[in-house]
Design an enzyme around this catalytic site. Structure first.
Site, PDB file in Angstrom:
ATOM      1  N   GLN A  76      38.441  44.374  32.894  1.00 45.35           N
ATOM      2  CA  GLN A  76      39.552  43.429  32.876  1.00 45.35           C
ATOM      3  C   GLN A  76      40.156  43.485  34.255  1.00 45.35           C
ATOM      4  O   GLN A  76      40.807  44.449  34.617  1.00 45.35           O
ATOM      5  CB  GLN A  76      40.561  43.879  31.813  1.00 45.35           C
ATOM      6  N   GLY A 135      42.174  41.664  37.677  1.00 43.15           N
ATOM      7  CA  GLY A 135      43.475  41.054  37.889  1.00 43.15           C
ATOM      8  C   GLY A 135      43.502  39.588  37.505  1.00 43.15           C
ATOM      9  O   GLY A 135      44.513  39.073  37.066  1.00 43.15           O
ATOM     10  N   PHE A 136      42.385  38.917  37.642  1.00 41.79           N
ATOM     11  CA  PHE A 136      42.428  37.486  37.451  1.00 41.79           C
ATOM     12  C   PHE A 136      41.624  37.020  36.249  1.00 41.79           C
ATOM     13  O   PHE A 136      41.388  35.844  36.081  1.00 41.79           O
ATOM     14  CB  PHE A 136      41.938  36.793  38.719  1.00 41.79           C
ATOM     15  N   GLY A 137      41.190  37.954  35.458  1.00 40.96           N
ATOM     16  CA  GLY A 137      40.448  37.570  34.268  1.00 40.96           C
ATOM     17  C   GLY A 137      39.547  38.687  33.782  1.00 40.96           C
ATOM     18  O   GLY A 137      39.522  39.778  34.345  1.00 40.96           O
ATOM     19  N   VAL A 171      35.921  40.454  32.923  1.00 41.36           N
ATOM     20  CA  VAL A 171      34.612  40.512  33.560  1.00 41.36           C
ATOM     21  C   VAL A 171      33.541  40.850  32.529  1.00 41.36           C
ATOM     22  O   VAL A 171      33.709  41.762  31.719  1.00 41.36           O
ATOM     23  CB  VAL A 171      34.588  41.578  34.683  1.00 41.36           C
ATOM     24  N   LYS A 215      33.078  36.820  36.224  1.00 42.77           N
ATOM     25  CA  LYS A 215      34.525  36.916  36.059  1.00 42.77           C
ATOM     26  C   LYS A 215      35.046  35.597  35.523  1.00 42.77           C
ATOM     27  O   LYS A 215      34.931  34.559  36.173  1.00 42.77           O
ATOM     28  CB  LYS A 215      35.181  37.270  37.390  1.00 42.77           C
ATOM     29  N   ASP A 250      45.555  42.904  46.604  1.00 46.17           N
ATOM     30  CA  ASP A 250      45.483  43.718  45.386  1.00 46.17           C
ATOM     31  C   ASP A 250      44.412  44.787  45.517  1.00 46.17           C
ATOM     32  O   ASP A 250      43.588  44.979  44.637  1.00 46.17           O
ATOM     33  CB  ASP A 250      45.222  42.818  44.169  1.00 46.17           C
TER      34      ASP A 250
END
Ligand SMILES: *[C@@H]1O[C@H](CO)[C@@H](O)[C@H](O)[C@H]1NC(C)=O
Ligand SMILES: *[C@@H]1O[C@H](CO)[C@@H](O)[C@H](O)[C@H]1NC(C)=O
Ligand SMILES: *[C@@H]1O[C@H](CO)[C@@H](O)[C@H](O)[C@H]1NC(C)=O
Length: 804
Positions: free
Chosen positions: A500, A502-504, A506, A520, A617
């Site tokens: 999981q 940052g943007f979705g 995986v 992703k 990030d």
């Protein structure tokens, strides 16, 4: 109102004084006083008194007029600071010498080669400050010129090298520190011994040798029309290298920093800033003689140092070769005739130090070069030097070969023939005839622009930039698009979740061809339009570096957006480093390799890639490991494409992870490359300590990892921070240095933090580091800090609107 008037008035008087004093000559009647400036005729350079930041001392210096920061490129009186400039003036004395006089005493002077009737000193538009006869402007007749006495800058037109007639060497000397122009310990030379090469020294010690410039002729030129016209001129009277400017680049300067790094800067007219492209390619293998004589340095290897083939370590130990070097397994016979020694060809390497070498440009073929080497028992290797007219020259080495290393594929291949006992040579009798055929190819290869520390870096930088522009035009075509059904099939309907991010979420997948991928699936709250998204993703796909995860393509279907990456079987760094069992797999050399790799990947994002990506990030879970446990940064470029525009320095949205975010970013949404440096610092401390920043708890009180590290550092007990699991494997100096660098990266003020190119150099070299100041941390109320909470198991990337 009054203040405004006053300011206007000051502006007015300033501009008046500027115009009235703008001149370009110092003469017997006109001196340069404090407050005056000289301006070169074309208006590019300006000269006058200046004080470095954080310094009360004054000097006379030259800077680019258009540069708002007034970066000083030359200092007249570097070792003679003035504390009071009220009576100081740069004059031409009655004897025709240029002198800086204060309180009736000469503080500094420039010795003219002869005296003339009417001497003047002029600031030329090249930045060269020259003393000449008033009516004689020809360069041959200059009595003195600042280009013969450079400080830390190598400017276009400057000739670095030797004048054999006068014995004068022109070389670059770093500043002592950022705020002190006095002569520092690093120097940059053209070493004419053997075959000319660039050498960087720290005091008397050589720390870098470029190896030979392989394209040989008495005037070596990149060509007037090339992007960077440069020349190596070598004749009986002098040897020097110089470079010029082309239409493509308006201003360019190289500087040897007080840390011994060579950095290049190109002026960007639009931003009115210097854009740096440092010698980022310098790595562990570039330190002079790291692997000793006849050693071979492989930057990706464990350990990095090995022996050349058919050579064995000098200390008889197979491990820990370091600088002890190697010798031939079978000694050379040195016989002439049928049982003579043979040669083994090596390619894809950097050629060794040429300090102990000899060459002859007139040699016309390889066999002849080989014979020359065989005839002298001290000759240990040879290589050819191509010439533009198709002939070859012969370069031979004596004694141990120092500095052979692997080069990355995009660097130029070099060939060397290393002498071995005949029984050791594997190719047999056909060897030389097959080499004969190869020669043609080699000669062609070597006709390409040569690799030399500065010029090579600039060229690759420039080509990259141009390629990017070209690529951008056709990027829609180039980015592989996967369709929805392929994704469903590959991921088995998104059944194999592996992470999981940052943007979705995986997922692991397998393409029809068997290639493993990581998919992703981006969360749907993206604000971007499709076209924008595609463009951004195409750009990310162009970023290729061995320490970045490769983006293979993307998939867009309705609301769904997916990114397809190469699959990393070893998962992420946090999976190892914070796990009591798995962390044992990462001994110190692997951890140090990981730290270095992250640093290089980040540096590439920050400056080498030309897109200037700020990661925003960076954290252990965003560093994936390949099968050899080499680090690869993932999720780069996403903050920009998913969250918002990257170019502003104040963004409405904050994307990042608690504990890894710099105070200025977490608190005010202000981000810069230095925010990434902060996150990098946290990661370094985590890697060394094996402890998670967010969960860090000291026995008696809750403190953050940087605070804890800083406390130990102040008490001189930094080594206690090291993970007990690496206790047996570590190199104390390296561990302490890594902690120190980590602390420098997490300092409160972004200005105090080093940039990534400095970090890379700090990791590789052993120059003294500045003392670290207290680490920064953000406890603002916008983010009820959970850095103290014991239970923050899953760090989650925050993407949120910050209050305005
Ligand atoms: C400098 O020398 C001149 C002439 O010798 C003299 O008149 C002047 O007082 C001196 N100034 C200082 C500050 O010593
Ligand atoms: C260089 O090589 C040429 C051709 O083999 C030869 O004639 C010449 O004497 C050599 N020069 C030196 C200095 O050895
Ligand atoms: C071999 O080369 C070395 C280094 O140039 C030189 O000193 C020596 O005289 C040469 N030996 C012979 C036999 O030519």
């Amino acid at each position: 109102m009054e203040a405004l008037l006053l300011a206007l008035l000051m502006l007015f008087s300033l501009s008046i004084s500027n115009t009235s004093l703008a001149k370009n000559l110092v003469s017997k009647t006109q001196s340069l006083k404090s407050g005056d400036t000289l301006v070169s005729k074309g208006g590019i350079f300006e000269m006058g008194f200046f004080s470095p930041t954080n310094s009360l001392n004054s000097y006379i210096g030259i800077w680019y007029r258009q540069d708002p920061k007034k970066t000083v490129v030359w200092v007249a009186s570097r070792d003679h600071p003035l504390t009071n400039t009220s009576s100081a003036a740069l004059k031409i004395t009655l004897e025709g010498q240029l002198a800086l006089v204060a309180d009736n005493q000469s503080v500094w002077h420039a010795k003219s080669s002869r005296s003339v009737q009417n001497p003047v000193a002029e600031l030329l538009n090249s930045g060269n400050f020259v003393v000449r006869e008033a009516d004689d402007e020809s360069p041959e007749n200059f009595l003195w010129q600042s280009f013969d006495y450079p400080t830390d800058h190598y400017l276009p037109g400057m000739k670095i090298g030797w004048n054999f007639q006068t014995g004068h060497e022109v070389f670059i000397t770093s500043w002592k520190s950022q705020d002190d122009p006095a002569s520092g310990q690093y120097t940059f030379h053209l070493d004419p011994t053997g075959y000319p090469q660039v050498v960087i020294k720290k005091g008397p010690t050589k720390i870098y040798a470029s190896g030979p410039w392989t394209n040989l002729s008495s005037i070596q030129s990149g060509g007037k029309d090339s992007i960077l016209p440069y020349w190596l001129v070598r004749n009986k009277r002098e040897v020097y290298m110089t470079y010029g400017l082309s239409k493509a680049i308006s201003s360019l300067r190289f500087v040897l920093t007080s840390n011994g790094l060579v950095k290049g800067f190109v002026w960007e007219d639009q931003t009115k800033e210097w854009d740096s492209f440092s010698t980022a390619s310098l790595d562990n293998c570039d330190a002079y003689g790291v692997c000793g004589g006849n050693g071979f340095c492989n930057v990706d290897g464990f350990p990095t140092c090995g022996c050349l083939e058919k050579f064995v370590p000098n200390n008889n130990a197979s491990e820990n070769l370091s600088s002890l070097g190697c010798h031939r397994r079978k000694p050379l016979s040195c016989l002439v005739g049928p049982s003579s020694d043979g040669f083994q060809i090596y390619s894809g390497i950097k050629l060794p130090d040429t300090n102990n070498s000899w060459f002859n440009e007139s040699v016309i073929n390889l066999q002849e070069c080989e014979q020359i080497c065989l005839r002298n028992c001290s000759c240990t290797a040879y290589s050819i030097l191509s010439k533009r007219n198709g002939g070859i020259g012969c370069l031979i080495w004596f004694g141990d070969l120092i500095g052979i290393r692997s080069v990355s594929p995009n660097q130029q291949d070099m060939y060397i023939y290393i002498r071995l006992a005949s029984s050791e040579v594997t190719t047999g009798p056909n060897h030389s005839s097959s080499m004969g055929r190869k020669t043609k190819i080699i000669v062609l290869c070597l006709l390409l622009p040569v690799v030399i520390v500065l010029l090579g870096v600039l060229l690759s930088w420039y080509f990259c930039r141009n390629k990017k522009t070209e690529q951008r035009l056709e990027e829609e075509l180039e980015l592989p698009m996967f369709d929805w059904s392929t994704m469903i099939r590959a991921t088995n309907n998104f059944s194999n979740k592996i992470g999981q991010g940052g943007f979705g979420v995986v997922y692991k997948g397998v393409l029809d061809g068997g290639e493993e991928i990581a998919v992703k699936r981006l969360s749907k709250n993206s604000v971007q339009g499709l076209r924008e998204f595609k463009n951004e993703v195409s750009c990310i796909a162009k970023l290729q570096h061995r320490n970045l995860v490769k983006l293979l393509g993307c998939c867009i279907s309705g609301e769904e957006k997916m990114l397809i990456y190469e699959y990393m079987p070893n998962k992420s760094l946090d999976f190892f480093i914070f796990d009591q069992t798995r962390k044992k797999l990462l001994d110190w050399s692997k951890r140090f390799n990981i730290i270095n790799g992250i640093a290089r990947g980040l540096l590439y994002l920050h400056q080498d890639s030309r897109l200037r990506i700020i990661h925003r990030d960076l954290k252990a879970s965003n560093v994936l490991l390949d099968t050899d446990l080499n680090p690869k940064i993932s999720d780069f470029g996403l903050a920009r494409s998913i969250v918002g525009n990257a170019t502003g320095d104040n963004t409405k949205r904050v994307a990042g992870t608690h504990g890894y975010m710099s105070p200025e970013y977490a608190g005010h949404g202000i981000f810069s490359v230095k925010s990434d440096v902060f996150s990098f610092g946290i990661s370094v401390l985590e890697i060394v300590s094996g402890r998670r920043n967010n969960e860090f708890i000291n026995e008696d009180q809750y403190v953050t990892l940087p605070e804890h590290a800083w406390k130990l550092y102040r008490e001189g007990k930094s080594i206690e921070l090291a993970d007990e699991h690496i206790a047996g494997s570590y190199d104390v100096v390296q561990v302490l240095r890594s902690i120190h660098i980590g602390l420098l990266c997490v300092q409160q003020s972004p200005d105090d933090r080093p940039d990534m190119s400095s970090v890379v150099q700090m990791l590789v070299n052993d120059f003294a580091l500045p003392r670290a100041k207290e680490p920064g941390f953000f406890f603002g109320k916008e983010y009820p800090s959970d850095t103290h909470s014991k239970s923050s198991q899953n760090e989650v990337t925050i993407t949120t609107l910050s209050p305005r």
